[in-house]
Design an enzyme around this catalytic site. Structure first.
Site, mmCIF file in Angstrom:
data_model
loop_
_atom_site.group_PDB
_atom_site.id
_atom_site.type_symbol
_atom_site.label_atom_id
_atom_site.label_comp_id
_atom_site.label_asym_id
_atom_site.label_seq_id
_atom_site.Cartn_x
_atom_site.Cartn_y
_atom_site.Cartn_z
ATOM 1 N N TYR A 59 0.881 -1.415 -0.132
ATOM 2 C CA TYR A 59 0.121 0.017 0.058
ATOM 3 C C TYR A 59 0.940 1.143 -0.119
ATOM 4 C CZ TYR A 59 -4.298 -2.664 0.085
ATOM 5 O OH TYR A 59 -5.271 -3.497 -0.368
ATOM 6 N N GLN A 93 -14.696 2.834 -7.748
ATOM 7 C CA GLN A 93 -14.105 1.567 -7.293
ATOM 8 C C GLN A 93 -12.769 1.811 -6.652
ATOM 9 O OE1 GLN A 93 -15.308 -2.367 -9.520
ATOM 10 N NE2 GLN A 93 -15.430 -0.622 -10.708
ATOM 11 N N HIS A 111 -14.816 0.988 -2.405
ATOM 12 C CA HIS A 111 -13.825 0.035 -1.878
ATOM 13 C C HIS A 111 -12.796 0.786 -0.816
ATOM 14 C CE1 HIS A 111 -14.518 -2.545 -5.723
ATOM 15 N NE2 HIS A 111 -15.535 -2.808 -4.884
ATOM 16 N N CYS A 122 -10.190 -0.566 17.835
ATOM 17 C CA CYS A 122 -11.244 0.435 18.238
ATOM 18 C C CYS A 122 -11.729 1.130 17.021
ATOM 19 C CB CYS A 122 -10.549 1.311 19.139
ATOM 20 S SG CYS A 122 -9.509 2.638 18.395
ATOM 21 N N CYS A 142 -2.346 2.666 16.335
ATOM 22 C CA CYS A 142 -3.382 3.545 16.573
ATOM 23 C C CYS A 142 -3.080 4.649 17.741
ATOM 24 C CB CYS A 142 -4.657 2.816 17.036
ATOM 25 S SG CYS A 142 -5.977 3.685 17.696
ATOM 26 N N THR A 183 -13.598 0.248 -16.178
ATOM 27 C CA THR A 183 -13.752 -0.859 -15.252
ATOM 28 C C THR A 183 -13.872 -2.346 -15.912
ATOM 29 O OG1 THR A 183 -14.680 -2.024 -13.335
ATOM 30 C CG2 THR A 183 -15.989 -0.811 -14.928
ATOM 31 N N ASN A 210 -14.345 2.278 -22.261
ATOM 32 C CA ASN A 210 -13.359 1.148 -21.893
ATOM 33 C C ASN A 210 -12.639 1.044 -23.492
ATOM 34 O OD1 ASN A 210 -11.717 -1.100 -21.380
ATOM 35 N ND2 ASN A 210 -13.520 -1.567 -19.769
HETATM 36 C C1 BV8 Z 1 -18.070 -9.019 -1.429
HETATM 37 C C2 BV8 Z 1 -10.002 -2.359 -2.708
HETATM 38 C C3 BV8 Z 1 -19.578 -10.268 -0.073
HETATM 39 C C4 BV8 Z 1 -8.518 -3.092 -2.415
HETATM 40 C C5 BV8 Z 1 -10.801 -3.910 -4.194
HETATM 41 C C6 BV8 Z 1 -14.697 -15.739 -3.155
HETATM 42 C C7 BV8 Z 1 -14.544 -15.452 -2.003
HETATM 43 C C8 BV8 Z 1 -14.879 -14.032 -1.562
HETATM 44 C C9 BV8 Z 1 -15.382 -13.209 -2.315
HETATM 45 C C10 BV8 Z 1 -15.648 -13.683 -3.485
HETATM 46 C C11 BV8 Z 1 -15.385 -15.009 -3.781
HETATM 47 N N1 BV8 Z 1 -15.699 -14.884 -5.396
HETATM 48 C C12 BV8 Z 1 -16.348 -13.682 -5.653
HETATM 49 C C13 BV8 Z 1 -16.400 -12.702 -4.743
HETATM 50 C C14 BV8 Z 1 -16.854 -11.685 -4.723
HETATM 51 C C15 BV8 Z 1 -15.506 -10.821 -4.708
HETATM 52 C C16 BV8 Z 1 -15.271 -10.651 -6.386
HETATM 53 O O1 BV8 Z 1 -16.028 -10.040 -6.895
HETATM 54 N N2 BV8 Z 1 -14.223 -11.164 -6.901
HETATM 55 C C17 BV8 Z 1 -14.151 -11.259 -8.287
HETATM 56 C C18 BV8 Z 1 -12.491 -11.059 -8.550
HETATM 57 C C19 BV8 Z 1 -14.480 -12.481 -8.788
HETATM 58 N N3 BV8 Z 1 -15.835 -9.608 -4.152
HETATM 59 C C20 BV8 Z 1 -15.421 -9.453 -3.070
HETATM 60 O O2 BV8 Z 1 -14.962 -10.078 -2.172
HETATM 61 C C21 BV8 Z 1 -16.301 -7.853 -2.365
HETATM 62 N N4 BV8 Z 1 -16.990 -8.182 -1.332
HETATM 63 O O3 BV8 Z 1 -18.409 -9.539 -2.419
HETATM 64 O O4 BV8 Z 1 -18.740 -9.237 -0.061
HETATM 65 C C22 BV8 Z 1 -18.956 -11.571 0.239
HETATM 66 C C23 BV8 Z 1 -18.044 -11.723 1.498
HETATM 67 C C24 BV8 Z 1 -17.407 -12.844 1.414
HETATM 68 C C25 BV8 Z 1 -17.693 -13.997 0.536
HETATM 69 C C26 BV8 Z 1 -18.412 -13.787 -0.571
HETATM 70 C C27 BV8 Z 1 -19.012 -12.439 -0.551
HETATM 71 C C28 BV8 Z 1 -15.102 -6.939 -2.188
HETATM 72 C C29 BV8 Z 1 -14.417 -6.530 -3.397
HETATM 73 C C30 BV8 Z 1 -13.578 -5.181 -3.067
HETATM 74 C C31 BV8 Z 1 -12.258 -5.769 -3.552
HETATM 75 N N5 BV8 Z 1 -11.476 -4.416 -3.309
HETATM 76 N N6 BV8 Z 1 -10.208 -2.888 -4.143
HETATM 77 C C32 BV8 Z 1 -7.373 -2.312 -2.868
HETATM 78 O O5 BV8 Z 1 -7.482 -1.361 -3.779
HETATM 79 O O6 BV8 Z 1 -6.061 -2.563 -2.608
HETATM 80 S S1 BV8 Z 1 -11.284 -4.354 -5.898
HETATM 81 C C33 BV8 Z 1 -10.290 -3.828 -6.969
HETATM 82 O O7 BV8 Z 1 -10.742 -4.400 -8.044
HETATM 83 C C34 BV8 Z 1 -10.150 -2.217 -7.029
HETATM 84 O O8 BV8 Z 1 -11.128 -1.595 -6.244
HETATM 85 C C35 BV8 Z 1 -10.770 -2.007 -8.560
HETATM 86 O O9 BV8 Z 1 -11.203 -0.988 -8.764
HETATM 87 C C36 BV8 Z 1 -11.622 -3.318 -8.737
HETATM 88 C C37 BV8 Z 1 -12.098 -3.648 -9.873
HETATM 89 O O10 BV8 Z 1 -11.076 -3.682 -10.670
HETATM 90 P P1 BV8 Z 1 -11.348 -2.462 -11.823
HETATM 91 O O11 BV8 Z 1 -11.482 -1.387 -11.384
HETATM 92 O O12 BV8 Z 1 -12.155 -3.120 -13.074
HETATM 93 O O13 BV8 Z 1 -9.806 -2.559 -12.636
HETATM 94 P P2 BV8 Z 1 -9.334 -3.772 -13.320
HETATM 95 O O14 BV8 Z 1 -8.037 -3.501 -13.576
HETATM 96 O O15 BV8 Z 1 -9.839 -4.997 -13.368
HETATM 97 O O16 BV8 Z 1 -9.806 -3.091 -15.002
HETATM 98 C C38 BV8 Z 1 -9.053 -1.813 -15.611
HETATM 99 C C39 BV8 Z 1 -10.205 -1.610 -16.652
HETATM 100 O O17 BV8 Z 1 -9.938 -0.482 -17.346
HETATM 101 C C40 BV8 Z 1 -10.185 -2.821 -18.061
HETATM 102 O O18 BV8 Z 1 -11.506 -2.838 -18.427
HETATM 103 C C41 BV8 Z 1 -9.318 -1.876 -19.155
HETATM 104 O O19 BV8 Z 1 -9.680 -2.415 -20.140
HETATM 105 C C42 BV8 Z 1 -9.833 -0.477 -18.436
HETATM 106 N N7 BV8 Z 1 -8.995 0.563 -18.921
HETATM 107 C C43 BV8 Z 1 -7.487 0.508 -18.784
HETATM 108 N N8 BV8 Z 1 -6.998 1.528 -19.249
HETATM 109 C C44 BV8 Z 1 -8.071 2.348 -19.767
HETATM 110 C C45 BV8 Z 1 -9.342 1.664 -19.543
HETATM 111 N N9 BV8 Z 1 -10.333 2.014 -20.067
HETATM 112 C C46 BV8 Z 1 -10.491 3.239 -20.630
HETATM 113 N N10 BV8 Z 1 -9.309 3.979 -20.750
HETATM 114 C C47 BV8 Z 1 -8.167 3.499 -20.392
HETATM 115 N N11 BV8 Z 1 -7.090 4.517 -20.594
HETATM 116 ZN ZN ZN Z 2 -7.416 1.928 18.255
#
Ligand code: BV8
Ligand code: ZN
Length: 238
Positions: A59, A93, A111, A122, A142, A183, A210
């Site tokens: 991070y 996101q 996110h 806490c 903390c 996204t 995109n």
């Molecule tokens: C949840 C913060 C309920 C941290 C992020 C198994 C176990 C547990 C959960 C899951 C599971 N299977 C599925 C899930 C759900 C999981 C999920 O969706 N997984 C995916 C991978 C399948 N989701 C979760 O866990 C969420 N919580 O569901 O809770 C739950 C709880 C327990 C069990 C089940 C359900 C929480 C998800 C949040 C994760 N945290 N970020 C950090 O940043 O360090 S996610 C991370 O991905 C970022 O936030 C990011 O924004 C996000 C999405 O990615 P994108 O933004 O789309 O970025 P990416 O690189 O993928 O794509 C870029 C795009 O831009 C591309 O399309 C590209 O073509 C385009 N691009 C590039 N350049 C350009 C462009 N377009 C235009 N112009 C350009 N110049």
């Molecule tokens: Zn604390």
């Protein structure tokens, strides 16, 4: 082109591609974070429990990039649309603060925010600054209770804040024009948002910005292929 006026409710869902032109690596795709690290290995509670120092280093590395980045024309366009008095809400996101630094006020971080840290005991939150970054092999503690702190972001496997989620659904259900920009639309629950919005309001207009097609491309009104930092300003002819 679209016709809108001051009563039109515009909502934008932005992803990592929105910040790519500002030099911030996306998650997936070429040179994405995934290439060097496996975010599903690092952006998880188990990774933090296993090795909090490595997670903090990741991070810190990302925050350094963000602090040295500037908003790009896509961020600035949305800020201008808001400054023209239009009703625009950004649901991002991204954990960077580039929308805010561009001047947008109505921004919801689905996110979390990388500049915020949170106490694991806490819950005290504070923005961690660069001097914290200089503590290489340590973990921020903390100020309130002395416990370990974590980045205040939503990791994979963690639920999004229920109030934030409800607020987004309410906004989507009243949206006339939805922009989904930079996204891969694969991370849930945000990946569901365009489908939910269209179910609620079949006459909603959805524009996708995109480089490639995504799993929502077949339900959108129009996909504008290209770099969002070029296509979005043109779309609003700003
Ligand atoms: C949840 C913060 C309920 C941290 C992020 C198994 C176990 C547990 C959960 C899951 C599971 N299977 C599925 C899930 C759900 C999981 C999920 O969706 N997984 C995916 C991978 C399948 N989701 C979760 O866990 C969420 N919580 O569901 O809770 C739950 C709880 C327990 C069990 C089940 C359900 C929480 C998800 C949040 C994760 N945290 N970020 C950090 O940043 O360090 S996610 C991370 O991905 C970022 O936030 C990011 O924004 C996000 C999405 O990615 P994108 O933004 O789309 O970025 P990416 O690189 O993928 O794509 C870029 C795009 O831009 C591309 O399309 C590209 O073509 C385009 N691009 C590039 N350049 C350009 C462009 N377009 C235009 N112009 C350009 N110049
Ligand atoms: Zn604390």
């Amino acid at each position: 082109m679209i016709d809108y006026n001051k009563s039109t409710k515009i909502t934008v869902i932005s992803g990592a591609g929105f910040s790519k032109a500002s030099g911030i690596p996306t998650f997936r795709g070429k040179n994405g974070l995934w290439k060097n690290y496996d975010p599903s290995e690092l952006a998880t509670p188990s990774a933090f429990a296993r090795d909090p120092i490595v997670v903090w280093q990741w991070y810190k590395w990302r925050l350094n990039i963000i602090l040295n980045a500037d908003p790009n024309p896509a961020h600035l366009t949305l800020a201008k649309v808001e400054q023209q008095g239009l009703d625009i809400a950004i649901l991002t996101q991204n954990v960077d603060d580039l929308h805010e630094r561009a001047g947008s006020q109505n921004v919801t971080h689905l996110h979390g925010e990388i500049r915020q840290a949170r106490c694991v005991s806490c819950g005290e939150k504070f923005s961690w600054t660069l001097d914290l970054l200089n503590i290489i092999n340590d973990i921020p503690k903390c100020n309130n209770c002395g416990s370990v702190c974590r980045p205040d972001v939503v990791w994979f496997g963690e639920c999004l804040d229920s109030n934030i989620l409800q607020g987004c659904i309410d906004r989507l259900f009243m949206t006339d024009i939805l922009f989904v920009a930079g996204t891969s639309a694969v991370v849930y629950p945000v990946a569901e948002f365009p489908f939910l919005a269209q179910l609620q309001n079949p006459s909603i207009k959805i524009f996708e910005f995109n480089l490639d097609y995504t799993p929502i491309s077949n339900i959108v009104t129009e996909i504008i292929l290209g770099s969002v930092e070029k296509t979005l300003p043109k779309f609003f002819s700003i």
